[in-house]
Design a protein around this motif. Structure first.
Motif, PDB file in Angstrom:
ATOM      1  N   ARG A   1     -19.811  17.733 122.721  1.00 56.41           N
ATOM      2  CA  ARG A   1     -20.419  16.478 121.717  1.00 56.41           C
ATOM      3  C   ARG A   1     -20.278  17.531 119.948  1.00 56.41           C
ATOM      4  N   PHE A   2     -20.512  16.315 119.866  1.00 57.59           N
ATOM      5  CA  PHE A   2     -19.405  16.594 117.914  1.00 57.59           C
ATOM      6  C   PHE A   2     -21.030  16.669 117.164  1.00 57.59           C
ATOM      7  N   GLU A   3     -21.168  17.939 116.284  1.00 58.25           N
ATOM      8  CA  GLU A   3     -22.478  17.386 115.362  1.00 58.25           C
ATOM      9  C   GLU A   3     -22.032  17.302 113.952  1.00 58.25           C
ATOM     10  N   LYS A   4     -22.348  16.328 113.193  1.00 58.02           N
ATOM     11  CA  LYS A   4     -21.938  16.688 111.884  1.00 58.02           C
ATOM     12  C   LYS A   4     -21.009  17.886 111.760  1.00 58.02           C
ATOM     13  N   VAL A   5     -19.768  17.328 112.524  1.00 59.58           N
ATOM     14  CA  VAL A   5     -18.405  18.700 112.025  1.00 59.58           C
ATOM     15  C   VAL A   5     -17.763  17.992 110.603  1.00 59.58           C
ATOM     16  N   THR A   6     -18.094  19.213 109.234  1.00 55.90           N
ATOM     17  CA  THR A   6     -18.494  18.491 108.348  1.00 55.90           C
ATOM     18  C   THR A   6     -16.804  19.297 108.070  1.00 55.90           C
ATOM     19  N   PHE A   7     -15.436  18.568 107.640  1.00 55.54           N
ATOM     20  CA  PHE A   7     -14.916  19.535 106.194  1.00 55.54           C
ATOM     21  C   PHE A   7     -14.874  19.917 104.621  1.00 55.54           C
ATOM     22  N   ARG A   8     -14.424  21.165 104.508  1.00 52.77           N
ATOM     23  CA  ARG A   8     -15.139  21.176 103.076  1.00 52.77           C
ATOM     24  C   ARG A   8     -13.634  21.200 101.815  1.00 52.77           C
ATOM     25  N   ARG A   9     -12.677  20.814 101.613  1.00 53.57           N
ATOM     26  CA  ARG A   9     -12.077  21.224 100.248  1.00 53.57           C
ATOM     27  C   ARG A   9     -12.390  21.488  99.140  1.00 53.57           C
ATOM     28  N   PRO A  10     -12.077  22.811  98.628  1.00 53.07           N
ATOM     29  CA  PRO A  10     -12.467  23.510  96.781  1.00 53.07           C
ATOM     30  C   PRO A  10     -12.347  21.966  95.903  1.00 53.07           C
ATOM     31  N   LYS A  11     -12.758  22.209  95.127  1.00 56.72           N
ATOM     32  CA  LYS A  11     -12.947  21.228  93.683  1.00 56.72           C
ATOM     33  C   LYS A  11     -11.599  20.540  93.293  1.00 56.72           C
ATOM     34  N   GLU A  12     -10.540  21.829  93.549  1.00 49.21           N
ATOM     35  CA  GLU A  12      -9.613  21.865  92.128  1.00 49.21           C
ATOM     36  C   GLU A  12      -8.101  21.543  93.383  1.00 49.21           C
ATOM     37  N   ALA A  13      -8.665  20.980  94.898  1.00 51.26           N
ATOM     38  CA  ALA A  13      -8.061  21.110  95.706  1.00 51.26           C
ATOM     39  C   ALA A  13      -7.908  19.568  96.003  1.00 51.26           C
ATOM     40  N   ALA A  14      -8.502  18.738  95.446  1.00 53.74           N
ATOM     41  CA  ALA A  14      -9.664  17.291  95.342  1.00 53.74           C
ATOM     42  C   ALA A  14      -9.132  16.588  94.697  1.00 53.74           C
ATOM     43  N   ASN A  15      -7.674  16.427  94.755  1.00 52.37           N
ATOM     44  CA  ASN A  15      -7.310  14.802  93.614  1.00 52.37           C
ATOM     45  C   ASN A  15      -5.758  14.860  93.935  1.00 52.37           C
ATOM     46  N   PHE A  16      -5.654  14.556  95.203  1.00 54.17           N
ATOM     47  CA  PHE A  16      -5.339  13.481  96.358  1.00 54.17           C
ATOM     48  C   PHE A  16      -5.906  13.304  97.981  1.00 54.17           C
ATOM     49  N   SER A  17      -4.723  12.152  98.497  1.00 56.58           N
ATOM     50  CA  SER A  17      -5.439  11.990 100.091  1.00 56.58           C
ATOM     51  C   SER A  17      -4.286  13.570 100.478  1.00 56.58           C
ATOM     52  N   SER A  18      -4.916  14.130 101.447  1.00 55.55           N
ATOM     53  CA  SER A  18      -4.302  14.836 102.738  1.00 55.55           C
ATOM     54  C   SER A  18      -4.210  14.016 103.312  1.00 55.55           C
ATOM     55  N   GLU A  19      -3.715  15.075 104.841  1.00 56.03           N
ATOM     56  CA  GLU A  19      -2.895  15.129 105.487  1.00 56.03           C
ATOM     57  C   GLU A  19      -4.579  15.267 107.065  1.00 56.03           C
ATOM     58  N   ALA A  20      -4.256  14.754 107.568  1.00 58.60           N
ATOM     59  CA  ALA A  20      -5.333  14.280 109.372  1.00 58.60           C
ATOM     60  C   ALA A  20      -5.803  16.186 109.313  1.00 58.60           C
ATOM     61  N   ILE A  21      -7.328  16.571 109.630  1.00 56.56           N
ATOM     62  CA  ILE A  21      -7.236  17.592 109.959  1.00 56.56           C
ATOM     63  C   ILE A  21      -7.676  16.782 111.325  1.00 56.56           C
ATOM     64  N   GLN A  22      -6.966  17.590 112.772  1.00 60.83           N
ATOM     65  CA  GLN A  22      -7.370  17.409 114.000  1.00 60.83           C
ATOM     66  C   GLN A  22      -8.274  18.220 115.020  1.00 60.83           C
ATOM     67  N   ALA A  23      -9.348  17.595 115.634  1.00 64.35           N
ATOM     68  CA  ALA A  23      -9.834  18.618 116.625  1.00 64.35           C
ATOM     69  C   ALA A  23      -9.585  18.276 118.138  1.00 64.35           C
ATOM     70  N   VAL A  24      -8.556  19.357 118.719  1.00 63.30           N
ATOM     71  CA  VAL A  24      -8.004  19.212 120.022  1.00 63.30           C
ATOM     72  C   VAL A  24      -8.770  19.975 121.328  1.00 63.30           C
ATOM     73  N   VAL A  25      -9.112  19.150 122.129  1.00 64.68           N
ATOM     74  CA  VAL A  25      -9.679  19.727 123.181  1.00 64.68           C
ATOM     75  C   VAL A  25      -8.942  19.805 124.464  1.00 64.68           C
ATOM     76  N   PHE A  26      -8.718  20.387 124.768  1.00 66.84           N
ATOM     77  CA  PHE A  26      -8.219  20.416 126.269  1.00 66.84           C
ATOM     78  C   PHE A  26      -8.358  21.404 127.056  1.00 66.84           C
ATOM     79  N   GLU A  27      -7.970  21.201 128.891  1.00 73.50           N
ATOM     80  CA  GLU A  27      -8.214  22.364 129.153  1.00 73.50           C
ATOM     81  C   GLU A  27      -7.442  23.205 129.704  1.00 73.50           C
ATOM     82  N   VAL A  28      -7.902  24.257 130.143  1.00 76.87           N
ATOM     83  CA  VAL A  28      -6.930  25.775 130.230  1.00 76.87           C
ATOM     84  C   VAL A  28      -5.613  25.606 130.834  1.00 76.87           C
ATOM     85  N   GLU A  29      -5.428  24.266 132.120  1.00 73.52           N
ATOM     86  CA  GLU A  29      -4.295  23.957 133.173  1.00 73.52           C
ATOM     87  C   GLU A  29      -3.645  22.816 132.399  1.00 73.52           C
ATOM     88  N   ASP A  30      -3.970  22.443 131.177  1.00 71.15           N
ATOM     89  CA  ASP A  30      -2.883  22.245 130.087  1.00 71.15           C
ATOM     90  C   ASP A  30      -2.748  22.389 128.417  1.00 71.15           C
TER      91      ASP A  30
END
Length: 511
Positions: free
Chosen positions: A70-99
């Motif tokens: 379960r994911f609870e309040k997982v927050t990504f924070r970037r510096p203020k000087e880098a907050a002047n553009f839209s970004s690419e996706a930040i992704q969470a990847v969950v996989f089983e070791v066999e995959d």
């Protein structure tokens, strides 16, 4: 054309993470920074063995038997000087070791990448700037990949809370990944909760709770036997038996504390630092005292010598050094954030303990050899028999230990990705069983009895030989005066070379 190779580019990271047991099923992220790996930026979110959810024949959703991440309040924070553009996706990847092979890819057999490149995007197999993955052959819904992007001038982006139900038993891994070089100073906060059907203990640790429960019971049974004998023959107790009593008491406390530590961990998902510290400390004290006692017994303390003499300070120094090295190693492995350690750092902590253990073994067997020789020379047959049995038991324990170390190395070398996590608990459990077995042998050999003092040290003038009527007869002091005794000795006939008895009459006349 997209080709997937047999190994994932950050598999070395996986290997590193699998070596250590995480310090909780509630994985908290407190401003962890993303680390550049290849063309991606990565944060390891956790690795745990999880059993599949219990079957629900009535199709009723129940949280008790469910396994999930379960994911609870997982927050990504970037510096203020880098907050002047839209970004690419930040992704969470969950996989089983066999995959693991389903993550990442390369174009035309080139360098493997995790993030989709322009060449791969042209082939239409992925979207540029996102994580490359393909569905598992066994379960098309895996791996789980989802994410979020920064909009405009936003400094914070929060993942929607969600639970991923686990329907297949396996070793699961979580990574947060992004492909945007403008987010190189990105940090992650929040937590994920990993749950097994029976509680929050990680799957590889879950069997240890029952194991420590059984070991607690075993120590109670041993304690009942020992303390009943101790109370019954308390007048015959000698120092060595008091030391054994201390080791049994420490063992009972250690096993009980480990059981309560795992039980609390299983209930809350957060490891209780206080109980873990006490369990680690009692365990380290028990191992140190056990080694010192075995060394003292090997030297003959309390049996053929009253003190250790000038060796006392050396024994204490070796014991103190072993305690410090073991305590640091155990605290780091069980209490601290062990997943932050590098392999070299852990090796640095393990090596001193291994070297000190080897020194203990060498000193013990050298001392045992000297003690056995002394007992044999003095014809102390009863003590010699006990020491031979003790030596045989110790030799068997050392041989078994060496064999198990070889098996442990083989196990780890052939289980690089911890796919055999369900049986990994046997490795630490074995050492507890071996230690307990050796303690039982010592308790049987030196159990309190009405003849206990027979095994204890007494004045050497009185114990030149054991009073064993089957092997020798001791000459009792004669009541004859010394002069008469001397006369009788001098008057004893002596047979000459010619076979005649000479000197009898002459000696009598002289006297």
């Amino acid at each position: 054309m997209l080709k997937l190779r047999d190994s994932f580019f950050f598999l070395p990271i996986l290997c590193f993470c699998f070596v250590f047991i995480v310090d909780g099923s509630v994985h908290e992220y407190n401003g962890e920074k993303f680390v550049g790996k290849g063309n991606a930026f990565v944060v390891h979110g956790g690795s745990e063995g999880i059993y599949s959810s219990f079957a629900d024949p009535y199709n009723v959703t129940a949280t008790i038997g469910d396994s999930y991440i379960r994911f609870e309040k997982v927050t990504f924070r970037r510096p203020k000087e880098a907050a002047n553009f839209s970004s690419e996706a930040i992704q969470a990847v969950v996989f089983e070791v066999e995959d693991r092979d389903s993550i990442g890819g390369s174009a035309y057999g080139g360098q493997r990448a995790v993030c989709c490149t322009a060449d791969l995007a042209k082939l239409g197999v992925c979207l540029e700037g996102e994580v490359i993955y393909r569905p598992s052959t066994e379960n098309p819904n895996w791996p789980k990949v989802f994410g979020i992007s920064f909009n405009g001038d936003d400094e914070v982006a929060t993942l929607r809370s969600r639970s991923i139900k686990i329907t297949k038993t396996g070793m699961y891994n979580l990574y947060f990944i992004h492909c945007d070089v403008n987010l190189k100073d990105l940090t992650v906060e929040g937590k994920t909760i990993w749950k097994n059907p029976n509680g929050y203990l990680p799957g590889r640790m879950a069997p240890l709770m029952n194991f420590y429960g059984f070991m607690s019971l075993a120590f109670v049974i041993l304690g009942i036997f020992w303390f009943s004998q101790y109370a019954r023959f308390w007048r015959e107790i000698f120092p060595l038996q008091n030391c054994i009593t201390l080791v049994i008491t420490l063992g009972m406390l250690e096993m009980a504390l480990w059981y309560f530590d795992y039980a609390e961990f299983n209930e809350s998902g957060i490891r209780p630092v206080g109980i873990t510290m006490w369990a680690v400390s009692f365990g380290t004290i028990k191992r140190t005292v056990s080694r010192i006692i075995i060394l003292m017994v090997s030297m003959g303390y309390g049996v053929v010598r009253p003190t250790l003499g000038g060796l006392t300070s050396k024994v204490i120094m070796l014991g103190a050094t072993f305690f410090l090295a073991s305590e640091v190693l155990e605290v780091v492995e069980n209490v601290g954030a062990v997943s932050d350690l590098s392999g070299k750092a852990r090796l640095f902590l393990v090596l001193p303990v291994a070297i000190l253990d080897a020194f203990f073994i060498l000193w013990i067997f050298t001392s045992l050899s000297a003690t056995l020789n002394k007992l044999q020379a003095r014809r102390m047959t009863v003590k010699l028999d006990i020491y031979r049995k003790f030596t045989n038991a110790l030799a068997v324990a050392v041989i078994v230990s060496v064999g198990w170390i070889c098996y442990e190395l083989y196990f780890k070398l052939n289980d690089v990705y911890n796919e055999q996590w369900q049986s990994a608990w046997i490795i630490p459990a074995f050492w507890q069983v071996l230690s307990f077995s050796l303690l039982c042998v010592i308790c049987v050999l030196w159990a309190p009895s009405q003849n206990s003092m027979r095994y204890a040290y007494s004045d050497e003038a009185n114990e030149g030989f054991d009073k064993d009527d089957t092997t020798l007869t001791l000459i009792k002091p004669s009541s004859t005066p010394m002069k008469d005794f001397k006369s009788a000795a001098e008057a004893r006939p002596v047979q000459g070379h010619n076979g005649a008895w000479n000197g009898d009459l002459e000696e009598d006349k002289t006297v």
